[in-house]
Design an enzyme around this catalytic site. Sequence first.
Site, mmCIF file in Angstrom:
data_model
loop_
_atom_site.group_PDB
_atom_site.id
_atom_site.type_symbol
_atom_site.label_atom_id
_atom_site.label_comp_id
_atom_site.label_asym_id
_atom_site.label_seq_id
_atom_site.Cartn_x
_atom_site.Cartn_y
_atom_site.Cartn_z
ATOM 1 N N ARG A 3 -6.137 -0.179 3.729
ATOM 2 C CA ARG A 3 -5.258 0.080 4.837
ATOM 3 C C ARG A 3 -4.618 -1.064 5.171
ATOM 4 O O ARG A 3 -3.492 -1.022 5.767
ATOM 5 C CB ARG A 3 -6.169 0.308 6.006
ATOM 6 C CG ARG A 3 -5.350 0.608 7.320
ATOM 7 C CD ARG A 3 -6.344 1.115 8.681
ATOM 8 N NE ARG A 3 -6.473 2.757 8.428
ATOM 9 C CZ ARG A 3 -7.956 3.029 8.200
ATOM 10 N NH1 ARG A 3 -8.837 2.313 8.403
ATOM 11 N NH2 ARG A 3 -8.094 4.342 7.962
ATOM 12 N N ALA A 4 -5.252 -2.494 4.869
ATOM 13 C CA ALA A 4 -4.402 -3.612 5.000
ATOM 14 C C ALA A 4 -3.244 -3.638 4.145
ATOM 15 O O ALA A 4 -2.283 -4.059 4.869
ATOM 16 C CB ALA A 4 -5.682 -4.546 4.821
#
Length: 669
Positions: A275-276
């Site tokens: 997600r980052a």
Amino acid sequence: MSTPYPFTAIVGQDELRLALLLNAVSPAVGGVLVRGEKGTAKSTAVRALSALMPGVDVVAGCRFSCDPAGPDPACPDGPHEPGAFETRPARMVELPVGASEDRLVGALDIERALAEGVKAFEPGLLADAHRGILYVDEVNLLHDHLVDLLLDAAAMGASYVEREGVSVRHAARFLLVGTMNPEEGELRPQLLDRFGLTVEVAASREPDQRVEVVRRRLAYDDDPAGFAARWADEESAVRARIVAARQLLPSVLLGDPALRQIAATCAAFEVDGMRADIVMARTATALAAWAGRTEVLAEDVRQAALLALPHRRRRNPFDAPGLDEDKLDETLEEFGEQDGNGDDDPDPDGPGGGGQPPQDGPDGDSPAGDVPAQGEPSDEGQAPAAQGAGEQSPVRAAEPFRTKVLSVPGLGEGAAGRRSRARTEHGRTTGSRRPRGALTKLHLAATVQAAAPHQRARGRSGRGLVVRRDDLRQATREGREGNLVLFVVDASGSMAARQRMSAVKGAVLSLLLDAYQRRDKVGLVTFRGSTADVALPPTSSVDAAAARLESLPTGGRTPLAAGLLRAHDVLRVERLRDAARRPLVVVVTDGRATGGPEPVALAERAARLFAADQVASVVVDCEAGPVRLGLAGRLAGELGGTAVTLDELRADAIAGLVRDVQGTSRRAA
């Protein structure tokens, strides 16, 4: 309607303003979590942003704000015919901390659904916020199941409401903004990760900037409309820039060099999952569009990392969020092109400036009652008031370990958590009852059973069941609650051996970690010398408790009775504030009592107060040496609790501890 404080008049807080504006340009970034002390213009900035958002076209009469250019085919108010639409300002919807699940996602009329098969749906706040801003103040105090629903809707762009096989879906795309004061407790790491960006805010320590904050605040309070009018041109300029950046966004190129830098940065800082990387890519693209460029540069990647990564590196509540900027620069230089790491910002009013007007003085503001307090002393790390003879400096805690759960016996009704058994809104169904107020969880079998005997009298002629409101039954459920874990820690001279105190602090730190995972409130009372002190009043912030523990010195006599009486007083006051939250007292001592007349008898009488109130308690016996007096065990008996040694506190050594605590408490009752 009151005049909001102008966004462009806020002094300083560049990262906060930039993060909000990037989400206004590209809501796909995933929202903003604003962390900071009270009085730092967090709420002011969020409310001011709504005035900058471009207006939205909506289908006339649609309660779910469908876009006339592409209405939601599953809209409960649909299908929509081409034609009439209206333009209105983007909404900012606030989610109260105490909101119910039905208030958030909407509610079905269960009676009509069962009797008529009609999906009569009352929209919730997620529907109101569609294509606007959803703001959650004190998001860390929101119940976990509401946070889960909120973040799921933000991730999927849709909200689902299901009640006993009846399902409604509607679009729910919004800019999610949460604010929180870390002193009041942390969000779980997996929830932190669901926010796209996080910003840490703090009040300026520069006198000139603080003067400007007060000056602008007073001017706004005296004449809100006039103050807003003076900033109207700057507001219009930023609004136009948001529109231009939105239009430019699809044309921005995120090249392979920038993607390599993003991937390398996330790998270098060991963030979990992917997600980052995705959030950084979207943020860097939005930064380029905000700066008026069609290509993502290294400075965009760097700024995206500073906004998207710090909160994703936390492994436990005692880790401070942050990023090593030297390491970040080294990574970007290693994986960037030689000519792609220029230090000059091509737009002098670019990403770092947040699109703010030229400053004619130090910037910043906060709303009434939200102005940063000047000269407010910090109590972090303060030592207890009593300074006994032979005081020793604080020692570091030993490495924490995993503990077995200590639970409160019986069935509670406190806030949802993970420690003790309780009646909750979520959990396994154990029975049914008549609803008190609005029906939230239908017990279908009990409802049918209540309605069945009356079908002939009600003139039933078809296949449908004739259900009346009196037939509805609420499901009763059993889950887990969070408790108030109050630590009463002996810091006297008898505990002062450095290795011993280090082990004691390590044990308390381990229990604090356990309290964090089980969503408890914690408090800390210490006693030494001649008095006892409330080192930390009951709070959800276990990292604040850990900080007080780390700075705790030792020395002096052992006023055990004073410590117990102070703890009893803390529980009495807290019971008035939150009667449903049951306490668990953990006394960390070797059981000695010295100082004053009859110290042992006084301590025993104080302990019996807890037994009389049926307060669950555990004594962590810190006595060391070959000869042991068993004083902690005697104290546990007076408390109506149980005693465990430091070694027995470890998870692999106390398999029967919960049973012992509960059994002892029942005998005392």
